[in-house]
Design a protein around this motif. Structure first.
Motif, mmCIF file in Angstrom:
data_model
loop_
_atom_site.group_PDB
_atom_site.id
_atom_site.type_symbol
_atom_site.label_atom_id
_atom_site.label_comp_id
_atom_site.label_asym_id
_atom_site.label_seq_id
_atom_site.Cartn_x
_atom_site.Cartn_y
_atom_site.Cartn_z
ATOM 1 N N SER A 87 -26.542 28.274 15.271
ATOM 2 C CA SER A 87 -26.704 29.509 14.496
ATOM 3 C C SER A 87 -25.388 30.274 14.437
ATOM 4 O O SER A 87 -24.498 30.117 15.283
ATOM 5 C CB SER A 87 -27.775 30.391 15.133
ATOM 6 O OG SER A 87 -27.326 30.874 16.379
ATOM 7 N N ARG A 88 -25.297 31.124 13.442
ATOM 8 C CA ARG A 88 -24.135 32.003 13.324
ATOM 9 C C ARG A 88 -24.020 32.884 14.574
ATOM 10 O O ARG A 88 -22.924 33.157 15.052
ATOM 11 C CB ARG A 88 -24.263 32.853 12.073
ATOM 12 C CG ARG A 88 -23.182 33.921 11.988
ATOM 13 C CD ARG A 88 -23.097 34.509 10.621
ATOM 14 N NE ARG A 88 -22.282 33.563 9.874
ATOM 15 C CZ ARG A 88 -22.258 33.472 8.564
ATOM 16 N NH1 ARG A 88 -22.996 34.235 7.841
ATOM 17 N NH2 ARG A 88 -21.484 32.605 7.965
ATOM 18 N N ALA A 89 -25.150 33.307 15.117
ATOM 19 C CA ALA A 89 -25.128 34.140 16.330
ATOM 20 C C ALA A 89 -24.475 33.400 17.498
ATOM 21 O O ALA A 89 -23.714 33.995 18.258
ATOM 22 C CB ALA A 89 -26.550 34.569 16.693
ATOM 23 N N ALA A 90 -24.762 32.101 17.647
ATOM 24 C CA ALA A 90 -24.151 31.313 18.729
ATOM 25 C C ALA A 90 -22.650 31.160 18.509
ATOM 26 O O ALA A 90 -21.863 31.210 19.463
ATOM 27 C CB ALA A 90 -24.821 29.954 18.857
ATOM 28 N N LEU A 91 -22.242 30.984 17.256
ATOM 29 C CA LEU A 91 -20.804 30.875 16.968
ATOM 30 C C LEU A 91 -20.103 32.208 17.215
ATOM 31 O O LEU A 91 -18.987 32.236 17.748
ATOM 32 C CB LEU A 91 -20.588 30.396 15.533
ATOM 33 C CG LEU A 91 -21.058 28.963 15.257
ATOM 34 C CD1 LEU A 91 -20.933 28.636 13.781
ATOM 35 C CD2 LEU A 91 -20.290 27.958 16.101
ATOM 36 N N GLU A 92 -20.748 33.305 16.858
ATOM 37 C CA GLU A 92 -20.183 34.629 17.140
ATOM 38 C C GLU A 92 -20.065 34.849 18.649
ATOM 39 O O GLU A 92 -19.057 35.363 19.130
ATOM 40 C CB GLU A 92 -21.044 35.734 16.521
ATOM 41 C CG GLU A 92 -20.959 35.828 15.029
ATOM 42 C CD GLU A 92 -19.653 36.438 14.533
ATOM 43 O OE1 GLU A 92 -18.909 37.048 15.326
ATOM 44 O OE2 GLU A 92 -19.382 36.300 13.338
ATOM 45 N N ALA A 93 -21.098 34.459 19.377
ATOM 46 C CA ALA A 93 -21.067 34.607 20.835
ATOM 47 C C ALA A 93 -19.944 33.760 21.433
ATOM 48 O O ALA A 93 -19.224 34.208 22.328
ATOM 49 C CB ALA A 93 -22.411 34.222 21.442
ATOM 50 N N ALA A 94 -19.775 32.539 20.933
ATOM 51 C CA ALA A 94 -18.709 31.660 21.429
ATOM 52 C C ALA A 94 -17.329 32.253 21.141
ATOM 53 O O ALA A 94 -16.398 32.082 21.931
ATOM 54 C CB ALA A 94 -18.828 30.275 20.807
ATOM 55 N N ALA A 95 -17.211 32.963 20.031
ATOM 56 C CA ALA A 95 -15.932 33.573 19.677
ATOM 57 C C ALA A 95 -15.604 34.792 20.533
ATOM 58 O O ALA A 95 -14.438 35.105 20.734
ATOM 59 C CB ALA A 95 -15.941 33.972 18.199
ATOM 60 N N ARG A 96 -16.636 35.449 21.067
ATOM 61 C CA ARG A 96 -16.402 36.725 21.738
ATOM 62 C C ARG A 96 -16.766 36.774 23.219
ATOM 63 O O ARG A 96 -16.339 37.672 23.933
ATOM 64 C CB ARG A 96 -17.148 37.821 20.988
ATOM 65 C CG ARG A 96 -16.514 38.086 19.639
ATOM 66 C CD ARG A 96 -17.337 39.016 18.792
ATOM 67 N NE ARG A 96 -16.706 39.478 17.594
ATOM 68 C CZ ARG A 96 -16.320 38.737 16.567
ATOM 69 N NH1 ARG A 96 -16.467 37.451 16.611
ATOM 70 N NH2 ARG A 96 -15.775 39.264 15.489
#
Length: 129
Positions: A87-96
């Motif tokens: 999910s986009r949320a998981a990618l955002e979490a991985a980025a931050r």
């Protein structure tokens, strides 16, 4: 907890995604970290620190996916095999998410990572479509 709305496949898409030269270097059964570094370097150009950060974070996400369930943020792909939908949320979490040492490698604290997924998932769910 909000369910992910948009999913992005991390499934290999073949030479249409990357040049044939890069595809010829890919080992479907092995470690492709050198290939990932090549792709990141081409993407980020003259910013090698960003390439390193992206590779480190994607490696940390990969290791977390192998060690813990990240559902509903990462789910098996309908295509089968080892493919997953992230999910986009998981990618955002991985980025931050803060990187920590996990057995000598870059990693994420599971609870903090999942909390960020929930936070980004809720924000995404409230965004106008």
């Amino acid at each position: 907890m909000a369910a992910p709305r948009q999913l992005a496949s991390l499934h290999w898409r073949g030479p249409s995604t990357l040049s044939k030269k890069v595809e010829s270097r890919r080992d479907p059964e092995g470690d492709n970290s050198d290939l990932a570094l090549f792709v990141a370097a081409r993407h980020f150009g003259k910013e090698p620190h960003r390439s390193h950060a992206a590779i480190s974070r994607m490696g940390a996400l990969s290791r977390l996916m192998k060690s813990r369930s990240l559902e509903p943020w990462v789910t098996p792909s309908a295509e089968g095999g080892d493919s997953v939908m992230v999910s986009r949320a998981a990618l955002e979490a991985a980025a931050r998410c803060e990187l920590i040492d996990v057995h000598g490698e870059a990693g994420f604290d599971y609870r903090k990572f999942m909390a960020l997924c929930a936070e980004y998932g809720a924000t995404e769910a409230m965004a106008p479509t």
